[in-house]
Design an enzyme around this catalytic site. Structure first.
Site, PDB file in Angstrom:
ATOM      1  N   THR A 161       0.860  -1.201   0.081  1.00 17.85           N
ATOM      2  CA  THR A 161       0.069   0.040   0.027  1.00 17.85           C
ATOM      3  C   THR A 161       0.693   1.409   0.050  1.00 17.85           C
ATOM      4  O   THR A 161       0.636   2.251  -0.909  1.00 17.85           O
ATOM      5  CB  THR A 161      -1.047   0.013   1.225  1.00 17.85           C
ATOM      6  OG1 THR A 161      -1.555  -1.183   1.338  1.00 17.85           O
ATOM      7  CG2 THR A 161      -2.066   1.337   1.368  1.00 17.85           C
ATOM      8  N   ILE A 162       1.858   1.290   0.861  1.00 16.52           N
ATOM      9  CA  ILE A 162       2.550   2.472   1.228  1.00 16.52           C
ATOM     10  C   ILE A 162       3.781   2.548   0.102  1.00 16.52           C
ATOM     11  O   ILE A 162       3.969   3.596  -0.741  1.00 16.52           O
ATOM     12  CB  ILE A 162       3.085   2.771   2.543  1.00 16.52           C
ATOM     13  CG1 ILE A 162       2.101   2.759   3.260  1.00 16.52           C
ATOM     14  CG2 ILE A 162       4.060   4.223   2.469  1.00 16.52           C
ATOM     15  CD1 ILE A 162       1.028   3.931   3.404  1.00 16.52           C
ATOM     16  N   GLY A 212       4.408   2.029  11.265  1.00 10.25           N
ATOM     17  CA  GLY A 212       4.205   0.661  12.018  1.00 10.25           C
ATOM     18  C   GLY A 212       5.561   0.212  12.898  1.00 10.25           C
ATOM     19  O   GLY A 212       5.354  -0.753  13.672  1.00 10.25           O
ATOM     20  N   CYS A 249      -0.279   7.337   9.449  1.00 14.53           N
ATOM     21  CA  CYS A 249      -1.287   8.398   8.880  1.00 14.53           C
ATOM     22  C   CYS A 249      -1.922   9.206   9.877  1.00 14.53           C
ATOM     23  O   CYS A 249      -2.124  10.376   9.672  1.00 14.53           O
ATOM     24  CB  CYS A 249      -2.198   7.388   8.179  1.00 14.53           C
ATOM     25  SG  CYS A 249      -2.602   6.065   8.946  1.00 14.53           S
ATOM     26  N   HIS A 267      -2.056   7.141  20.225  1.00 11.59           N
ATOM     27  CA  HIS A 267      -1.833   8.344  19.254  1.00 11.59           C
ATOM     28  C   HIS A 267      -1.424   9.611  19.874  1.00 11.59           C
ATOM     29  O   HIS A 267      -0.500  10.239  19.218  1.00 11.59           O
ATOM     30  CB  HIS A 267      -3.051   8.435  18.432  1.00 11.59           C
ATOM     31  CG  HIS A 267      -3.686   7.189  17.892  1.00 11.59           C
ATOM     32  ND1 HIS A 267      -4.531   6.365  18.557  1.00 11.59           N
ATOM     33  CD2 HIS A 267      -3.475   6.642  16.617  1.00 11.59           C
ATOM     34  CE1 HIS A 267      -4.803   5.277  17.825  1.00 11.59           C
ATOM     35  NE2 HIS A 267      -4.101   5.421  16.711  1.00 11.59           N
ATOM     36  N   GLY A 268      -2.005   9.926  20.975  1.00  9.40           N
ATOM     37  CA  GLY A 268      -1.218  11.161  21.704  1.00  9.40           C
ATOM     38  C   GLY A 268       0.236  10.907  22.081  1.00  9.40           C
ATOM     39  O   GLY A 268       0.939  12.006  21.264  1.00  9.40           O
ATOM     40  N   HIS A 308      -9.770   7.496   7.787  1.00  8.63           N
ATOM     41  CA  HIS A 308      -9.893   7.783   9.378  1.00  8.63           C
ATOM     42  C   HIS A 308     -10.661   9.136   9.381  1.00  8.63           C
ATOM     43  O   HIS A 308     -10.732   9.823   8.504  1.00  8.63           O
ATOM     44  CB  HIS A 308      -8.409   7.883   9.823  1.00  8.63           C
ATOM     45  CG  HIS A 308      -7.655   6.717   9.818  1.00  8.63           C
ATOM     46  ND1 HIS A 308      -8.031   5.515  10.233  1.00  8.63           N
ATOM     47  CD2 HIS A 308      -6.352   6.630   9.414  1.00  8.63           C
ATOM     48  CE1 HIS A 308      -7.090   4.724  10.303  1.00  8.63           C
ATOM     49  NE2 HIS A 308      -6.045   5.454   9.612  1.00  8.63           N
TER      50      HIS A 308
HETATM   51  P1  NAD Z   1       1.068  -3.796   2.885  1.00  6.22           P
HETATM   52  O1  NAD Z   1       1.118  -4.911   3.738  1.00  6.22           O
HETATM   53  O2  NAD Z   1       0.069  -3.230   2.404  1.00  6.22           O
HETATM   54  O3  NAD Z   1       2.507  -3.755   2.339  1.00  6.22           O
HETATM   55  C1  NAD Z   1       3.882  -4.516   2.745  1.00  6.22           C
HETATM   56  C2  NAD Z   1       4.650  -4.895   1.569  1.00  6.22           C
HETATM   57  O4  NAD Z   1       5.842  -5.672   2.390  1.00  6.22           O
HETATM   58  C3  NAD Z   1       3.893  -6.195   0.861  1.00  6.22           C
HETATM   59  O5  NAD Z   1       4.002  -5.996  -0.466  1.00  6.22           O
HETATM   60  C4  NAD Z   1       4.550  -7.453   1.417  1.00  6.22           C
HETATM   61  O6  NAD Z   1       4.300  -8.442   0.869  1.00  6.22           O
HETATM   62  C5  NAD Z   1       5.821  -6.942   1.805  1.00  6.22           C
HETATM   63  N1  NAD Z   1       6.596  -7.583   2.847  1.00  6.22           N
HETATM   64  C6  NAD Z   1       6.200  -8.477   3.695  1.00  6.22           C
HETATM   65  N2  NAD Z   1       7.136  -8.977   4.353  1.00  6.22           N
HETATM   66  C7  NAD Z   1       8.379  -8.432   3.954  1.00  6.22           C
HETATM   67  C8  NAD Z   1       9.624  -8.817   4.195  1.00  6.22           C
HETATM   68  N3  NAD Z   1      10.344  -9.558   5.129  1.00  6.22           N
HETATM   69  N4  NAD Z   1      10.507  -8.223   3.214  1.00  6.22           N
HETATM   70  C9  NAD Z   1      10.287  -7.446   2.240  1.00  6.22           C
HETATM   71  N5  NAD Z   1       9.080  -7.014   1.927  1.00  6.22           N
HETATM   72  C10 NAD Z   1       8.149  -7.587   2.891  1.00  6.22           C
HETATM   73  O7  NAD Z   1       1.511  -2.566   4.255  1.00  6.22           O
HETATM   74  P2  NAD Z   1       1.537  -0.941   4.320  1.00  6.22           P
HETATM   75  O8  NAD Z   1       0.238  -0.809   4.591  1.00  6.22           O
HETATM   76  O9  NAD Z   1       2.163  -0.676   3.017  1.00  6.22           O
HETATM   77  O10 NAD Z   1       2.283  -0.666   5.584  1.00  6.22           O
HETATM   78  C11 NAD Z   1       3.871  -0.693   5.576  1.00  6.22           C
HETATM   79  C12 NAD Z   1       4.331   0.372   6.617  1.00  6.22           C
HETATM   80  O11 NAD Z   1       3.441   1.408   6.352  1.00  6.22           O
HETATM   81  C13 NAD Z   1       3.810  -0.226   7.964  1.00  6.22           C
HETATM   82  O12 NAD Z   1       4.768   0.100   8.818  1.00  6.22           O
HETATM   83  C14 NAD Z   1       2.443   0.466   8.361  1.00  6.22           C
HETATM   84  O13 NAD Z   1       2.312   0.507   9.759  1.00  6.22           O
HETATM   85  C15 NAD Z   1       2.664   1.792   7.732  1.00  6.22           C
HETATM   86  N6  NAD Z   1       1.469   2.553   7.348  1.00  6.22           N
HETATM   87  C16 NAD Z   1       0.563   2.106   6.698  1.00  6.22           C
HETATM   88  C17 NAD Z   1      -0.657   2.713   6.416  1.00  6.22           C
HETATM   89  C18 NAD Z   1      -1.930   2.231   5.948  1.00  6.22           C
HETATM   90  O14 NAD Z   1      -2.914   2.736   6.311  1.00  6.22           O
HETATM   91  N7  NAD Z   1      -1.515   1.240   5.161  1.00  6.22           N
HETATM   92  C19 NAD Z   1      -0.447   4.105   6.581  1.00  6.22           C
HETATM   93  C20 NAD Z   1       0.563   4.882   7.214  1.00  6.22           C
HETATM   94  C21 NAD Z   1       1.580   3.905   7.467  1.00  6.22           C
END
Ligand code: NAD
Length: 340
Positions: A13-14, A112, A142, A196-197, A222
């Site tokens: 996603t990110i 995360g 986020c 969150h705070g 959110h």
């Molecule tokens: P996601 O699950 O959508 O993507 C994670 C990616 O990493 C996937 O493509 C997965 O296959 C890959 N992956 C898994 N294990 C791995 C490994 N050992 N080595 C390399 N790649 C690996 O997750 P996301 O939502 O993109 O979240 C990523 C980070 O961003 C987290 O720290 C999350 O907390 C943070 N985040 C997420 C959001 C959200 O709402 N999705 C918002 C802000 C921050």
């Protein structure tokens, strides 16, 4: 100076959004993106022109079998890079720290991971200067990004005496079938206040903030209800004027028939944003109110995308590509179509 060479480890996603945002800049480029296993996202990464790398050598065969061209392993890629943006799932990023240090690459982790992993948490407006030349940074979550964008300017101009925030969180991202749907309202966490705070305090240590959070049966955004006591007297118009001048805040209003997060997402689609992303905090202008001397308002946060421009600015600061945070924000915004 040559363009900074950036690795995206974790193309979900990110990661895929940060990949596209980096590609839109003229002072940085993608050296490669890293996947653990073949998928439609891996295929699309190659179609977009990114060199695709496997997380380990053992995983290369699976990509070959799926007919996806692999350029090497993460280990090999890191030797060609200036900075890695770790977008692996929460908690996984920490396991890569030793590898990044071994290769001498700078690293950005996402929200995360714990603050302590990088020892520094980032928000473009609040602490760009402190990120300049750093080797490790965490771009906060986020929700924390959204809260910091709203509270930092308020604190600067009016002084925040105390802020209380109720976060109504999406249960899962739209493309994620692991955690949804839910048919319930889930206090999360049940113990109060929520984390969150304190996370906002990782950027603004002095700020008085108490947060509570629940998960709702929605995937699209959110939603925050803020109540803030300010040191200085104010009128709602002062707050509107303040936010109108901030680079990553967008007003919507009930008058324009934007009465829900669904309509905000429709707006993002109509703006032609890639993946329907809404990179800005979305504040309901007509919710900004003064009641018993305190400020109240609603904002919506697009969890999949608001941290993306912050990652670009963090790269620029850490790689010393731009000494002025205001200029970096303006460049990032222009390249991503974020305009007032
Ligand atoms: P996601 O699950 O959508 O993507 C994670 C990616 O990493 C996937 O493509 C997965 O296959 C890959 N992956 C898994 N294990 C791995 C490994 N050992 N080595 C390399 N790649 C690996 O997750 P996301 O939502 O993109 O979240 C990523 C980070 O961003 C987290 O720290 C999350 O907390 C943070 N985040 C997420 C959001 C959200 O709402 N999705 C918002 C802000 C921050």
């Amino acid at each position: 100076m040559d363009k900074a060479k950036i690795v995206i480890n974790g193309y979900g996603t990110i990661g895929k959004r940060v990949g596209d945002a980096v590609s839109a800049q003229d002072d940085m480029e993608i050296a490669g993106v890293v996947k653990t296993r073949p998928s439609f996202e891996a295929k699309l990464a190659v179609d977009r022109g990114f060199d695709l790398y496997a997380s380990t050598s053992e995983r290369i065969e699976a990509f070959s079998k799926a007919g996806i061209e692999i350029s090497g392993t993460l280990d090999e890629l890191l030797d060609k890079a200036d900075l890695v943006v770790d977008c692996t799932p929460g908690g996984v990023g920490a396991t890569y720290k030793d590898l990044y240090v071994k290769h001498g690459v700078k690293a950005i982790w996402q929200g995360g991971e714990d603050h302590e992993l990088a020892g520094f948490s980032f928000n473009s407006e609040a602490n760009y200067d402190d990120a300049i030349g750093r080797d490790m940074t965490r771009v906060v979550s986020c929700n924390t990004t959204g809260l910091t964008r709203a509270l930092y300017p308020l604190d600067l101009e009016f002084g925040v005496k105390k802020s209380r925030v109720t976060l109504m969180r999406r249960a899962a991202d739209p493309g994620n079938i692991k955690s949804g749907p839910i048919n319930a309202i889930v206090p999360n966490p049940i113990s109060l206040p929520s984390h969150h705070g304190p996370d906002v305090n990782s950027i603004l240590p002095h700020l008085e903030i108490a947060t509570v959070a629940v998960k709702l049966s929605t995937t699209i955004m959110h939603f925050h209800a803020l109540n803030v006591e300010l040191e200085k007297d104010f009128e709602p118009q002062d707050i509107i004027d303040l936010y109108a001048g901030r680079p990553r805040i967008r007003f919507v209003s009930g008058e324009d028939n934007i009465t829900s997060t669904a309509e905000v997402m429709e707006l993002a689609r109509d703006l032609g944003r890639s993946r329907s992303d809404m990179f800005e905090n979305v504040i309901w202008k007509d919710s900004i109110s003064k009641y018993h001397g305190e400020l109240y308002f609603f904002q919506a946060i697009h969890q999949e995308s608001d941290v993306v421009p912050e990652n670009v600015d963090a790269i620029r600061a850490m790689c010393e590509l731009e000494p002025d945070g205001v200029k970096s924000i303006a460049r990032t915004n222009k390249s991503m179509g974020i305009c007032k």
